[in-house]
Design an enzyme around this catalytic site. Structure first.
Site, PDB file in Angstrom:
ATOM      1  N   CYS A  72       0.860  -1.188   0.000  1.00  0.00           N
ATOM      2  CA  CYS A  72       0.000   0.000   0.000  1.00  0.00           C
ATOM      3  C   CYS A  72       0.894   1.235   0.000  1.00  0.00           C
ATOM      4  O   CYS A  72       1.684   1.427   0.931  1.00  0.00           O
ATOM      5  CB  CYS A  72      -0.886  -0.022   1.245  1.00  0.00           C
ATOM      6  N   CYS A 186      -0.822   3.561  -6.607  1.00  0.00           N
ATOM      7  CA  CYS A 186      -1.750   2.972  -5.639  1.00  0.00           C
ATOM      8  C   CYS A 186      -1.935   1.537  -6.099  1.00  0.00           C
ATOM      9  O   CYS A 186      -2.162   1.291  -7.295  1.00  0.00           O
ATOM     10  CB  CYS A 186      -3.082   3.719  -5.664  1.00  0.00           C
TER      11      CYS A 186
END
Ligand code: DGL
Length: 262
Positions: A72, A186
């Site tokens: 992440c 992302c």
């Protein structure tokens, strides 16, 4: 055998778990989704700082991995050092692929698609200074794209108009039309790569980090002997989130799902 734990706020890290399983087919790759606290990209830095190190420590104590992968960008660009300080196994982060993008761009203009949290990070300023000096870097934070990706992997159709609406502002600034390389910063975004590519002008290249992160995990993991076993997917947020995540986990080969209460 080595056991890895790949962690994200939701389904995004599955792109990295997948790359890791391909690069290290003999590993057991467990997965953890903090669905109870999803999405990270719109949370304040304070909220994430207060949650991430303790959550990761709990996950590690339950899953007992040989290596923890923070799959992440939003979490890694904020809390990687704090997480490492709490955990005794090697921790690999995921940060925007600015270096390869800067090497590949021909026009000298790079776009970064990330969460609203990641685009405002000082960590990103540092990466730009270090690896993209002399390039023009244009950032666009979108929580909408995260949501579209999360829903797509859970089985819903992708609305191409919504994707286009989220991507278009990246190309609006004066240098925007010269962007030839876009960093998918992302981990959710590679899951809707085709839809994002279709929303970009022709010829724009998309760059992500999943294979590089998988390689780094293999580099740092201790060589251990382990008996074989089934990979487990952990989820926070109780039974409702477990039910919502089951199709996504099944699609990526996770049949054993456990709820973690944190
Ligand atoms: N997948 C995450 C990332 O790489 C963030 C998604 C979210 O929870 O907003 O940044």
């Amino acid at each position: 055998m080595t056991r890895a734990l790949v962690f994200d706020s939701g389904v995004g890290g599955l792109t990295i778990a997948d790359a890791l399983r391909k690069a290290a087919p003999h590993w057991i790759v467990d997965y953890a989704a903090d669905s109870g606290f999803f999405p990270y990209g719109v949370k304040s830095d304070e909220e994430l700082r207060a949650r991430l190190p303790d959550l990761c420590a709990t996950l590690v104590s339950v899953a007992k991995p040989d290596v923890l992968v923070i799959a992440c960008n939003t979490a890694s660009t904020l809390s990687l050092a704090d997480i490492r300080a709490k955990i005794s196994v090697p921790v690999v982060g995921t940060v925007p692929a600015i270096k390869p993008a800067a090497e590949q761009t021909k026009t000298g203009v790079i776009g970064i698609l990330a969460t609203p949290g990641t685009v405002r990070r000082a960590y990103l300023d540092d990466l730009e200074r270090q690896f993209a000096a002399g390039k023009i870097v244009i950032r666009r934070g979108s929580a909408g794209l995260v949501d579209i990706a999360e829903r797509a992997v859970r089985g819903q159709a992708i609305d191409q108009e919504q994707v286009a609406y989220a991507v278009k502002p990246l190309f609006d600034p004066p240098d925007g039309p010269r962007i030839d390389t876009v960093v998918l910063a992302c981990t959710h975004f590679p899951l809707i790569r085709e839809a994002i590519a279709a929303a970009c002008p022709d010829g724009v290249k998309l760059v992500d980090t999943s294979e590089a992160v998988a390689r780094q995990a293999i580099r740092v993991a201790p060589k251990t002997e382990r008996s074989t076993g089934e990979a487990i997917a952990y989820v926070t947020g109780g039974a409702a989130n477990k039910a919502a995540m089951t199709p996504a986990f099944a699609r990526f080969g996770y049949d054993v799902i456990e709820i973690i209460d944190v």
